[in-house]
Write an enzyme that holds these catalytic residues in place. Structure first.
Site, short mmCIF file in Angstrom:
data_model
loop_
_atom_site.label_atom_id
_atom_site.label_comp_id
_atom_site.label_asym_id
_atom_site.label_seq_id
_atom_site.Cartn_x
_atom_site.Cartn_y
_atom_site.Cartn_z
N PRO A 3 -6.15 -15.32 -2.54
CA PRO A 3 -7.24 -16.24 -1.75
C PRO A 3 -7.00 -16.86 -0.41
O PRO A 3 -7.53 -16.53 0.48
CB PRO A 3 -7.11 -17.33 -2.83
N GLU A 52 -4.58 -15.16 1.66
CA GLU A 52 -4.43 -14.00 2.40
C GLU A 52 -5.95 -13.44 3.12
O GLU A 52 -6.05 -13.07 3.99
CB GLU A 52 -3.84 -12.96 1.78
N ARG A 53 -6.90 -13.51 1.94
CA ARG A 53 -8.23 -13.02 2.02
C ARG A 53 -9.03 -14.11 3.17
O ARG A 53 -9.62 -13.42 4.20
CB ARG A 53 -8.84 -12.79 0.93
N ARG A 89 -24.83 -10.91 35.05
CA ARG A 89 -24.92 -9.62 35.17
C ARG A 89 -26.52 -9.43 35.68
O ARG A 89 -27.45 -9.81 34.82
CB ARG A 89 -24.88 -8.52 34.17
N GLN A 143 -23.68 -4.01 22.77
CA GLN A 143 -24.83 -3.31 23.28
C GLN A 143 -25.31 -3.92 24.65
O GLN A 143 -25.86 -3.20 25.49
CB GLN A 143 -26.01 -3.54 22.38
N LEU A 144 -25.29 -5.56 24.50
CA LEU A 144 -25.60 -6.10 25.87
C LEU A 144 -24.63 -5.83 27.06
O LEU A 144 -25.55 -5.94 28.40
CB LEU A 144 -25.75 -7.73 25.54
N THR A 196 0.69 -1.16 -0.05
CA THR A 196 -0.27 -0.32 -0.13
C THR A 196 0.86 1.29 0.09
O THR A 196 1.76 1.32 0.68
CB THR A 196 -0.91 -0.10 1.27
N GLU A 197 0.33 2.15 -0.68
CA GLU A 197 1.20 3.52 -0.89
C GLU A 197 0.19 4.46 -0.65
O GLU A 197 -1.17 4.31 -0.54
CB GLU A 197 1.61 3.80 -2.22
N PHE A 227 0.48 2.22 5.83
CA PHE A 227 -0.25 1.29 6.36
C PHE A 227 0.46 0.02 6.69
O PHE A 227 -0.36 -1.04 6.21
CB PHE A 227 -1.65 1.22 5.72
#
Length: 390
Positions: A242, A244-245, A270, A338-339, A127-128, A157
């Site tokens: 493939p 890597e993804r 809780r 959220q819980l 990436t650049e 990155f």
């Protein structure tokens, strides 16, 4: 968690080993790593001593002699222990498997044993600033100079960028040829004139993973450190995508299952209005939905891993997986957070860190929009598309 067909007895033992190691050596250090924005070097060497680095690299190259599936097992265990998978994804799976697949015997013997021992940390620099998903548009130049190349450009990155000893870097050797002009080079960063690490970037999440800018000003790299033939880099990158993804699917599934486990335990313990949260129908419905999503994710992942192991994982299927798993991870972790109520928003709680870490999954490895484009193109009927064009 339902047992996976590819999780053999040997891999279950590896998973248990990795989980114990991560709990003992990793989890207690995470807060410090987040402050310093990188893992300790001692963690890498300790992981190597336990046989947790480069498990899928052949034994003759210094690795564990297994397959990439063994590296997946280690990543799964680390995610479940609360560690960011990004540093290990790059070092254990991405970089070494390029060298295994495309490197010469000399190159494999030079770099892989060092990576497997934790003495050289790996990074991948594609990436650049002006080219992310459009790899063919990169501007970093590699100009031949006798027996060397001179590399000039900027990368950003880059995971492990600030701590890497070995950077697998994409550069253009023929700017007029786009994809056909890209080559891959291995840059050894120690005592490397012209190579400079810029800022260590402060991210939304995954703070223990260093992500950096790299600058190259006429960095001299021996031609023997070029991986494969000149101009073959783009094909290599596409050939590894493939695998890597699928990493995104592996780590997302582990995170989804961990989020459901943490949240199920929390809502049972809780209390609100004089009874456990799980006693409320809405909470039970939310947990039921998330648990179902986790079960489906595991089944889809197992199918993809089986295809990869058989050499049958195609670009469209893995693009579906990368897109769907990363979207699902964000959704499930959000609903679980959220819980937890206000506690879920506190950084000290694992679910909070999982929420911010999950967001990057939809970006790196090719954005989800690119994944949708790949899947969408596969659905276009060629004759109909030609007719419409007319």
């Amino acid at each position: 968690m339902r047992p996976s067909a590819w999780m053999t007895e040997e891999r279950r033992s590896l998973h248990a080993l990795a989980a114990r190691f991560a709990a003992r050596e990793g989890a207690p250090a995470v807060d410090r790593w987040r402050e310093q924005q990188h893992l300790d070097r001692s963690f890498w060497t300790a992981a190597a001593e336990h046989g947790l680095l480069c498990c899928g690299v052949p034994e003759e190259d210094g690795g564990g002699g297994g397959s990439v599936l063994d590296d997946f097992v280690v990543l799964d265990a680390f995610v479940r222990s609360g560690l960011s998978p990004a540093p290990m994804q790059v070092h254990n799976v991405v970089v070494p498997h390029y060298i295994v697949r495309y490197g010469s015997v000399e190159q494999r013997r030079r770099w892989l044993p060092e990576m497997a021992a934790g003495r050289m940390i790996g990074a991948l620099a594609m990436t650049e600033p002006d080219s992310g998903s459009d790899v063919q548009a990169l501007r970093t130049r590699a100009v031949r100079d006798g027996d060397d190349y001179l590399l000039t450009g900027t990368k950003t990155f880059i995971t492990n960028g600030a701590t890497a000893d070995l950077v697998l870097l994409a550069a253009t050797t023929d700017p007029t040829a786009r994809g056909r002009g890209i080559s891959l080079f291995v840059v050894e960063t120690a005592d490397c004139p012209g190579f400079r690490v810029g800022r260590v970037l402060h991210k939304m999440g995954q703070h223990e993973s260093d992500t950096a800018e790299l600058f190259l000003d006429s960095v001299r790299v021996p031609a023997r450190h070029r991986l494969g033939e000149e101009g073959a880099g783009f094909a290599m990158l596409m050939g590894q995508l493939p695998q890597e993804r699928l990493l995104v699917a592996v780590t997302a599934t582990a995170a989804i299952e961990r989020a459901v486990e943490l949240t199920t335990r929390y809502v049972n313990e809780r209390c609100a209005f004089g009874k456990p949260l799980i006693a409320q129908q809405h909470v039970r419905f939310e947990i039921a939905d998330c648990t179902t999503h986790a079960r489906v994710a595991r089944a889809f992942l197992d199918d993809c891993v089986g295809r990869l192991d058989a050499g049958e994982l195609d670009d469209v299927t893995v693009s579906m997986a990368k897109m769907w798993f990363s979207d699902l991870e964000g959704m499930v972790v959000d609903r679980c957070l959220q819980l937890f109520g206000g506690y879920g928003y506190m950084d000290e709680y694992p679910i909070s860190r999982m929420y911010t870490s999950a967001r990057a999954q939809r970006i790196y490895g090719g954005t989800n929009e690119i994944m949708k484009e790949i899947v969408g193109r596969s659905l276009v009927d060629p004759p109909a598309a030609t007719a419409e064009a007319r």
